[in-house]
Design a protein around this motif. Structure first.
Motif: not given
Length: 417
Positions: A75-77, A110-117, A136-139, A145-146
């Motif tokens: 899931x996204x968030x 999850x950073x790995x699955x987040x970039x899929x969309x 969140x800053x990391x989000x 980046x995406x």
């Protein structure tokens, strides 16, 4: 699940079904009524307003045998990665979504699955305003980046997020700022030009045109009535009304920033935006007049224009009540008196122009009876006859027709009555 925890009205029910193939799921739900399948890459079934879907694996491929924990990871968030097990009566929250919801933090699952969309970048900005959450800053960093990949998405997917932002957000100005925070602003270069353009909304509300536009969006959200068509026109006009300021701005002698004539430039940029993301001629025909004539009541009032000028403005606007709501909202945000708006409304009301238009007294047959044949001037005569009718100077059709016959004896270039 998210909206229930927030104690908000639940408008959409999404059910994720495990342990069945797509064909088996279709067979089961068909027993309960008419079913429609939607979605291109994977099967989503809609029945009586409820969406039923199978879990998705990498590449959005169906994975009906996937465990719930692994499915939620995709899931996204985190706030969207919670499930309610109706059989066991348990909340399945593997990623701290409930805690993030309580803290008001939007955090990727999850950073790995987040970039899929890549659409998740725009969704992050939209949810920040819809739910009043901070990203969140990391989000936010992952979104930036995406963000370049947003350019490759179909316009229909972008449009869907824009509509959700404008119609469902409680704090659309928060999403406006989050476009920059997430990098989604790259999709809309004309918006970025508003940053740094001086503007002040009344005493103590200094800022720039970007800040002003955020305030306008929040104010416009307060005027939504639940009518999707009307509300979308209103919110898109609020989004686009300031786009001409960067080109027309200058400092006056007394140090105040002015942007005289910015509305015409805004129309050009607004049209380009709408053609890209909302390619509907009827929608554009409703929005662009709001953008173009937003300053007209103040200008007419300032130069003490006659009734004819107000009537001419009315005929340029397809929805005059919406226009008055729109410009009244703009004047409130800018800290300007609404006297000009009140005067415009009074003149239009007296002329019967607030809701629809009076039937014209003079029609094509009357113009033909004056000895004119259909041609370039024919429409001009009809328009002039209607303006004269609305002016209130002629009590009935016959009096107006006599006036037109009198004008007919003069060159058409002098038809200023």
């Amino acid at each position: 699940m998210r909206d229930q925890l927030l104690r908000k009205p639940v408008n959409d029910w999404d059910l994720e079904v495990y342990g069945l193939t797509e064909a088996e799921l279709a067979e089961v739900i068909a027993r309960f009524g008419s079913v429609k399948k939607v979605g291109g890459h994977f099967g989503v079934f809609v029945m009586q307003g409820i969406e039923l879907a199978l879990p998705q694996g990498p590449g959005f491929r169906l994975a009906s045998d996937m465990a719930t924990q692994k499915a939620c990871r995709r899931r996204d968030f985190t706030i969207n990665a919670m499930l309610w097990d109706p059989i066991q009566g348990d909340l399945l929250d593997y990623h701290g979504g409930r805690e993030d919801l309580a803290r008001g933090v939007l955090r990727l699952t999850d950073p790995e699955t987040f970039v899929e969309d890549p659409l998740r970048v725009l969704r992050a900005a939209r949810l920040a305003g819809q739910l009043g959450m901070r990203i969140a800053p990391e989000t936010a960093a992952a979104c930036r980046a995406l963000a370049p990949a947003l350019d490759d998405l179909p316009w229909e997917r972008i449009q869907k997020e824009l509509v959700a932002w404008l119609l469902r957000s409680g704090w659309p100005g928060r999403t406006w700022d989050a476009l920059v925070e997430t990098g989604a602003i790259g999709l809309f270069p004309s918006f970025r030009g508003l940053q740094g353009v001086p503007w002040q909304d009344g005493p103590g509300l200094a800022g720039d045109a970007w800040t002003h536009s955020g305030r306008v969006l929040d104010a416009a959200a307060g005027l939504r009535q639940g009518n999707r068509s009307r509300d979308l026109i209103l919110m898109l006009a609020a989004l686009l009304q300031d786009l001409g300021r960067p080109d027309r701005g200058r400092y006056e002698v007394r140090g105040r920033w002015q942007a005289s004539g910015h509305e015409a430039v805004a129309v050009t940029r607004a049209r380009h935006f709408l053609q890209r993301w909302f390619p509907s001629q009827s929608l554009q025909g409703a929005i662009l007049p709001l953008v173009r004539w937003q300053a007209a009541p103040q200008e007419l009032h300032g130069r003490q224009a006659g009734k004819t000028a107000y009537l001419r403005l009315a005929l340029r606007l397809p929805d005059r009540r919406l226009f008055l709501d729109f410009v009244r909202m703009l004047t409130h945000v800018a800290g300007i008196s609404c006297q000009a708006i009140d005067q415009t409304q009074a003149i239009w009301s007296a002329a019967g122009l607030l809701d629809g238009q009076p039937e014209p007294w003079i029609r094509g047959d009357d113009i033909k009876g004056m000895g004119l044949s259909p041609g370039p001037d024919f429409r001009r005569w009809l328009e002039m006859a209607y303006r004269l009718q609305l002016s209130g100077r002629y009590p009935d059709r016959n009096t107006l027709l006599q006036r037109l016959l009198h004008i007919r004896k003069r060159p058409i270039s002098s038809h200023a009555s």
